[in-house]
Design an enzyme around this catalytic site. Structure first.
Site, PDB file in Angstrom:
ATOM      1  CD  GLU A   1      -2.923  -1.400   0.226  1.00 24.66           C
ATOM      2  OE1 GLU A   1      -2.947  -0.590  -0.603  1.00 24.66           O
ATOM      3  OE2 GLU A   1      -3.636  -2.346   0.222  1.00 24.66           O
ATOM      4  CB  ALA A   2       4.373   1.624  -1.566  1.00 29.74           C
TER       5      ALA A   2
ATOM      6  CE1 TYR B   1     -11.475   3.600  -4.619  1.00 35.15           C
ATOM      7  CE2 TYR B   1     -12.035   2.177  -2.893  1.00 35.15           C
ATOM      8  CZ  TYR B   1     -11.609   3.577  -3.194  1.00 35.15           C
ATOM      9  OH  TYR B   1     -11.331   4.445  -2.485  1.00 35.15           O
TER      10      TYR B   1
ATOM     11  CB  VAL C   1      -6.896   8.147   1.982  1.00 33.72           C
ATOM     12  CG1 VAL C   1      -6.873   6.843   2.550  1.00 33.72           C
ATOM     13  CG2 VAL C   1      -5.560   8.628   1.435  1.00 33.72           C
ATOM     14  CB  VAL C   2     -12.433   6.384   0.559  1.00 33.17           C
ATOM     15  CG1 VAL C   2     -13.510   5.365   1.221  1.00 33.17           C
ATOM     16  CG2 VAL C   2     -12.564   7.746   0.636  1.00 33.17           C
TER      17      VAL C   2
HETATM   18  C1  LIG Z   1      -8.450   4.163  -6.470  1.00 35.04           C
HETATM   19  C2  LIG Z   1      -8.407   4.433  -4.792  1.00 35.04           C
HETATM   20  C3  LIG Z   1      -8.043   3.300  -3.976  1.00 35.04           C
HETATM   21  N1  LIG Z   1      -8.194   3.688  -2.560  1.00 35.04           N
HETATM   22  C4  LIG Z   1      -7.731   2.723  -1.575  1.00 35.04           C
HETATM   23  C5  LIG Z   1      -8.752   1.199  -1.861  1.00 35.04           C
HETATM   24  C6  LIG Z   1      -7.988   0.118  -1.263  1.00 35.04           C
HETATM   25  O1  LIG Z   1      -8.059  -0.069   0.275  1.00 35.04           O
HETATM   26  C7  LIG Z   1      -6.329   0.412  -1.652  1.00 35.04           C
HETATM   27  C8  LIG Z   1      -6.021  -0.198  -2.772  1.00 35.04           C
HETATM   28  O2  LIG Z   1      -5.746  -1.775  -2.503  1.00 35.04           O
HETATM   29  P1  LIG Z   1      -5.323  -2.632  -3.467  1.00 35.04           P
HETATM   30  O3  LIG Z   1      -4.946  -4.040  -2.311  1.00 35.04           O
HETATM   31  O4  LIG Z   1      -4.534  -2.178  -4.270  1.00 35.04           O
HETATM   32  O5  LIG Z   1      -6.706  -3.336  -3.857  1.00 35.04           O
HETATM   33  O6  LIG Z   1      -6.497   1.903  -1.846  1.00 35.04           O
HETATM   34  C9  LIG Z   1      -8.076   4.851  -1.981  1.00 35.04           C
HETATM   35  O7  LIG Z   1      -8.046   5.181  -0.863  1.00 35.04           O
HETATM   36  N2  LIG Z   1      -8.098   6.035  -2.924  1.00 35.04           N
HETATM   37  C10 LIG Z   1      -8.374   5.658  -4.081  1.00 35.04           C
HETATM   38  O8  LIG Z   1      -8.588   6.921  -5.153  1.00 35.04           O
END
Ligand SMILES: Cc1cn([C@H]2C[C@H](O)[C@@H](COP(=O)(O)O)O2)c(=O)[nH]c1=O
Ligand SMILES: Nc1ncnc2c1ncn2[C@@H]1O[C@H](COP(=O)(O)OP(=O)(O)O)[C@@H](O)[C@H]1O
Length: 218
Positions: free
Chosen positions: A87-88, A188, A170-171
């Site tokens: 989640e970098a 998503y 961030v969601v």
């Molecule tokens: C596009 C997008 C994603 N997120 C969040 C949703 C998930 O919790 C992570 C991605 O996790 P993954 O292991 O790659 O499926 O990111 C977000 O907070 N904001 C966004 O715009």
């Protein structure tokens, strides 16, 4: 020579699975690593993959200093050969700079995993800095697909089934299952660029295709 690796792909392209596999392969050869993540869907201090694997991890809060953590651990006699960073995209640019310093100054490999762009198709700050600094950038080989069958390149956010382009960056959330009887309010969906631009999600495409065709007028 140690390297800073960045593995990227859309949501649901296998990044967390690869992070756990990378850790497994290095640990199997006696190398000692640390696993970091932040805001994982499965909860705090956990790295989880949709294939069902999970691993305990160190949660990265705002202001966490990777350089200090590694130097402190080594000073106290610990051994660190590599870092796994999931989640970098959520890390700050300063934290990515610290990771690059760990690679260069301490010869510790860093494997970072994250999505490149947010729901508006803008780069996350952490991912932007990784693109700028990584020794190697790898796009996941397992392609997530858009509903049309093309390779998915973008992450769309839906609220009550409708694609949105406004809101907090961030969601935490998951990709919606098509057959899910109770879809999440915020979800998503991965799309190709054309369908992201047109805000054409699978559900909307289905509704459009089921709409009665206009009668031909002669
Ligand atoms: C596009 C997008 C994603 N997120 C969040 C949703 C998930 O919790 C992570 C991605 O996790 P993954 O292991 O790659 O499926 O990111 C977000 O907070 N904001 C966004 O715009
Ligand atoms: N039931 C399943 N059977 C086989 N593969 C699956 C299953 N569920 C998920 N996957 C695989 O797991 C991938 C998602 O892995 P994950 O590591 O959670 O992705 P990311 O971290 O990129 O969001 C999917 O693209 C798919 O290849």
């Amino acid at each position: 020579m140690a390297e800073l690796h960045f593995f990227t792909g859309t949501m649901d392209s296998g990044k967390s699975t690869l992070a756990l596999q990378t850790n497994h392969n290095h640990a199997a050869r006696g190398r000692v690593g640390r696993i970091f993540t932040t805001h994982d869907r499965a909860g705090t201090a956990t790295l989880s993959s949709r294939l069902g694997l999970t691993h305990e991890a160190i949660e990265v809060p705002d202001g966490f200093d990777f350089w200090k953590y590694v130097v402190d651990s080594l000073t106290q006699g610990g051994r660190i050969d590599y870092l796994i960073c999931d989640e970098a995209q959520f890390y700050s640019a300063a934290q990515i700079d610290q990771l690059a310093k760990v690679v260069d100054e301490l010869q510790i490999d860093v494997f970072a995993f994250g999505i490149l762009t947010d729901f508006r198709s803008s780069l996350f700050p952490g991912s932007a800095r990784l693109v700028e600094l990584a020794d190697r950038m790898n796009v996941l080989q397992v392609e997530a697909l858009c509903w049309c069958g093309k390779r998915a390149t973008h992450n769309a956010r839906t609220e009550n089934g409708v694609m949105v382009t406004d809101g907090d960056v961030v969601v935490v959330g998951d990709v919606a299952e098509e057959a899910d009887p109770e879809p999440a309010r915020v979800a998503y969906e991965v799309l190709c660029r054309q369908h992201h631009r047109r805000r054409l999600t699978a559900e909307r495409a289905k509704a459009v295709s089921l709409a009665p065709e206009p009668l031909p007028f002669g």
